[in-house]
Design a protein around this motif. Structure first.
Motif, PDB file in Angstrom:
ATOM      1  N   ASP A 157       0.716  -1.112   0.244  1.00 31.17           N
ATOM      2  CA  ASP A 157      -0.085  -0.082   0.014  1.00 31.17           C
ATOM      3  C   ASP A 157       0.837   1.230   0.139  1.00 31.17           C
ATOM      4  OD1 ASP A 157      -2.352  -1.356  -0.075  1.00 31.17           O
ATOM      5  OD2 ASP A 157      -2.639  -1.496   2.207  1.00 31.17           O
ATOM      6  N   GLU A 158       1.927   1.182   0.702  1.00 31.42           N
ATOM      7  CA  GLU A 158       2.793   2.355   0.770  1.00 31.42           C
ATOM      8  C   GLU A 158       3.372   2.694  -0.590  1.00 31.42           C
ATOM      9  OE1 GLU A 158       5.622   2.012   4.009  1.00 31.42           O
ATOM     10  OE2 GLU A 158       4.206   2.062   5.435  1.00 31.42           O
ATOM     11  N   HIS A 159       4.025   1.497  -1.104  1.00 24.56           N
ATOM     12  CA  HIS A 159       4.452   1.538  -2.470  1.00 24.56           C
ATOM     13  C   HIS A 159       3.296   2.131  -3.552  1.00 24.56           C
ATOM     14  CE1 HIS A 159       7.097   0.831  -6.028  1.00 24.56           C
ATOM     15  NE2 HIS A 159       5.955   0.072  -6.734  1.00 24.56           N
ATOM     16  N   ALA A 160       2.178   1.841  -3.494  1.00 22.04           N
ATOM     17  CA  ALA A 160       1.178   2.132  -4.322  1.00 22.04           C
ATOM     18  C   ALA A 160       0.806   3.515  -4.234  1.00 22.04           C
ATOM     19  CB  ALA A 160      -0.146   1.323  -4.148  1.00 22.04           C
ATOM     20  N   TYR A 161       0.864   4.042  -2.956  1.00 27.56           N
ATOM     21  CA  TYR A 161       0.614   5.366  -2.624  1.00 27.56           C
ATOM     22  C   TYR A 161       1.799   6.482  -3.263  1.00 27.56           C
ATOM     23  CZ  TYR A 161       0.920   9.571   0.549  1.00 27.56           C
ATOM     24  OH  TYR A 161       0.920  10.830   1.140  1.00 27.56           O
ATOM     25  N   HIS A 162       2.871   5.839  -3.046  1.00 24.75           N
ATOM     26  CA  HIS A 162       3.901   6.856  -3.567  1.00 24.75           C
ATOM     27  C   HIS A 162       3.814   6.750  -5.165  1.00 24.75           C
ATOM     28  CE1 HIS A 162       5.667   7.999   0.166  1.00 24.75           C
ATOM     29  NE2 HIS A 162       5.731   6.699   0.580  1.00 24.75           N
ATOM     30  N   GLN A 163       3.677   5.610  -5.831  1.00 24.07           N
ATOM     31  CA  GLN A 163       3.554   5.728  -7.135  1.00 24.07           C
ATOM     32  C   GLN A 163       2.332   6.539  -7.642  1.00 24.07           C
ATOM     33  OE1 GLN A 163       2.908   1.600  -8.521  1.00 24.07           O
ATOM     34  NE2 GLN A 163       4.859   2.064 -10.134  1.00 24.07           N
ATOM     35  N   LEU A 164       1.259   6.399  -6.838  1.00 20.92           N
ATOM     36  CA  LEU A 164       0.257   7.394  -7.424  1.00 20.92           C
ATOM     37  C   LEU A 164       0.555   8.983  -7.178  1.00 20.92           C
ATOM     38  CD1 LEU A 164      -2.989   7.632  -7.999  1.00 20.92           C
ATOM     39  CD2 LEU A 164      -3.452   7.588  -5.338  1.00 20.92           C
ATOM     40  N   LEU A 165       1.134   9.242  -6.048  1.00 16.85           N
ATOM     41  CA  LEU A 165       1.691  10.735  -5.819  1.00 16.85           C
ATOM     42  C   LEU A 165       2.452  10.927  -6.840  1.00 16.85           C
ATOM     43  CD1 LEU A 165       1.755  11.440  -2.097  1.00 16.85           C
ATOM     44  CD2 LEU A 165       0.145  12.442  -3.844  1.00 16.85           C
ATOM     45  N   GLU A 166       3.502  10.258  -7.516  1.00 15.25           N
ATOM     46  CA  GLU A 166       4.398  10.299  -8.457  1.00 15.25           C
ATOM     47  C   GLU A 166       3.505  10.608  -9.847  1.00 15.25           C
ATOM     48  OE1 GLU A 166       7.695   7.887  -8.947  1.00 15.25           O
ATOM     49  OE2 GLU A 166       8.198   7.884  -6.675  1.00 15.25           O
ATOM     50  N   HIS A 167       2.972   9.936 -10.106  1.00 16.92           N
ATOM     51  CA  HIS A 167       2.078  10.088 -11.298  1.00 16.92           C
ATOM     52  C   HIS A 167       1.111  11.187 -11.521  1.00 16.92           C
ATOM     53  CE1 HIS A 167       2.703   6.167 -13.472  1.00 16.92           C
ATOM     54  NE2 HIS A 167       2.654   5.427 -12.303  1.00 16.92           N
ATOM     55  N   ARG A 168       0.605  11.577 -10.278  1.00 17.40           N
ATOM     56  CA  ARG A 168      -0.319  12.661 -10.215  1.00 17.40           C
ATOM     57  C   ARG A 168       0.424  13.922 -10.260  1.00 17.40           C
ATOM     58  NH1 ARG A 168      -6.027  11.692  -6.838  1.00 17.40           N
ATOM     59  NH2 ARG A 168      -6.618   9.937  -7.966  1.00 17.40           N
ATOM     60  N   ALA A 169       1.591  13.896  -9.593  1.00 17.72           N
ATOM     61  CA  ALA A 169       2.237  15.227  -9.617  1.00 17.72           C
ATOM     62  C   ALA A 169       2.926  15.449 -10.993  1.00 17.72           C
ATOM     63  CB  ALA A 169       3.324  14.971  -8.357  1.00 17.72           C
ATOM     64  N   GLY A 170       3.326  14.407 -11.605  1.00 23.67           N
ATOM     65  CA  GLY A 170       3.742  14.470 -12.891  1.00 23.67           C
ATOM     66  C   GLY A 170       2.997  14.974 -13.947  1.00 23.67           C
ATOM     67  N   TYR A 171       1.862  14.527 -14.007  1.00 28.81           N
ATOM     68  CA  TYR A 171       0.498  15.017 -14.877  1.00 28.81           C
ATOM     69  C   TYR A 171       0.331  16.451 -14.617  1.00 28.81           C
ATOM     70  CZ  TYR A 171      -3.387  13.392 -12.291  1.00 28.81           C
ATOM     71  OH  TYR A 171      -4.385  13.160 -11.656  1.00 28.81           O
ATOM     72  N   VAL A 172       0.233  16.761 -13.281  1.00 33.55           N
ATOM     73  CA  VAL A 172      -0.566  17.947 -12.945  1.00 33.55           C
ATOM     74  C   VAL A 172       0.870  19.009 -13.519  1.00 33.55           C
ATOM     75  CG1 VAL A 172      -0.396  19.767 -10.857  1.00 33.55           C
ATOM     76  CG2 VAL A 172      -1.972  17.501 -10.795  1.00 33.55           C
ATOM     77  N   ARG A 173       2.084  18.626 -13.134  1.00 32.84           N
ATOM     78  CA  ARG A 173       3.172  19.785 -13.592  1.00 32.84           C
ATOM     79  C   ARG A 173       3.061  19.695 -15.143  1.00 32.84           C
ATOM     80  NH1 ARG A 173       6.856  17.269 -11.125  1.00 32.84           N
ATOM     81  NH2 ARG A 173       7.332  15.599 -13.030  1.00 32.84           N
ATOM     82  N   SER A 174       2.874  18.511 -15.946  1.00 34.74           N
ATOM     83  CA  SER A 174       2.877  18.677 -17.384  1.00 34.74           C
ATOM     84  C   SER A 174       1.465  19.365 -18.089  1.00 34.74           C
ATOM     85  CB  SER A 174       2.749  17.091 -17.954  1.00 34.74           C
ATOM     86  OG  SER A 174       3.709  16.542 -17.517  1.00 34.74           O
ATOM     87  N   VAL A 175       0.356  19.435 -17.311  1.00 42.64           N
ATOM     88  CA  VAL A 175      -0.935  19.969 -17.603  1.00 42.64           C
ATOM     89  C   VAL A 175      -0.537  21.637 -17.364  1.00 42.64           C
ATOM     90  CG1 VAL A 175      -3.170  20.453 -17.193  1.00 42.64           C
ATOM     91  CG2 VAL A 175      -2.430  18.198 -17.485  1.00 42.64           C
ATOM     92  N   LEU A 176      -0.013  21.900 -16.344  1.00 42.28           N
ATOM     93  CA  LEU A 176       0.269  23.296 -16.069  1.00 42.28           C
ATOM     94  C   LEU A 176       1.270  23.683 -16.904  1.00 42.28           C
ATOM     95  CD1 LEU A 176       0.354  23.381 -12.176  1.00 42.28           C
ATOM     96  CD2 LEU A 176      -1.472  24.125 -13.644  1.00 42.28           C
ATOM     97  N   ARG A 177       2.423  23.036 -17.233  1.00 46.65           N
ATOM     98  CA  ARG A 177       3.459  23.732 -18.252  1.00 46.65           C
ATOM     99  C   ARG A 177       2.957  23.882 -19.622  1.00 46.65           C
ATOM    100  NH1 ARG A 177       7.752  19.867 -17.484  1.00 46.65           N
ATOM    101  NH2 ARG A 177       8.431  21.333 -15.857  1.00 46.65           N
TER     102      ARG A 177
END
Length: 92
Positions: A32-52
């Motif tokens: 669960d901890e691994h899935a949580y960190h992976q989810l945050l990485e994915h979401r932070a990455g696409y938020v950054r990409s969309v904003l850019r």
């Protein structure tokens, strides 16, 4: 866009960003901890990409908010969230 509409659009964008990144903490299980960190990485990455991309091209906050929400739906929470143990006062 008038000033009032612009403020509403940016408030909507900020809400979409917070909703995308504000996920519940995982249970203490390693998977669960691994899935949580992976989810945050994915979401932070696409938020950054969309904003850019939004800054470079459309500069439309409503479009960016919609894209962030759509991408959040593609990366749902798949782990077990952490639950606080509730103890009664008599157990102390």
């Amino acid at each position: 866009m008038n000033e009032r509409t612009m403020k509403a659009a940016y408030a909507d964008l900020l809400t979409a960003i917070v909703d995308a990144l504000d996920v519940p903490l995982p249970s203490l299980a390693e998977t669960d901890e691994h899935a949580y960190h992976q989810l945050l990485e994915h979401r932070a990455g696409y938020v950054r990409s969309v904003l850019r991309a939004n800054l470079s091209h459309s500069r439309d906050p409503w479009l960016a908010a919609t894209q962030i929400r759509e991408l959040s739906a593609e990366y749902p929470i798949t782990y077990t969230p952490f639950e606080h143990a509730i103890t009664s006062g008599s157990d102390r």
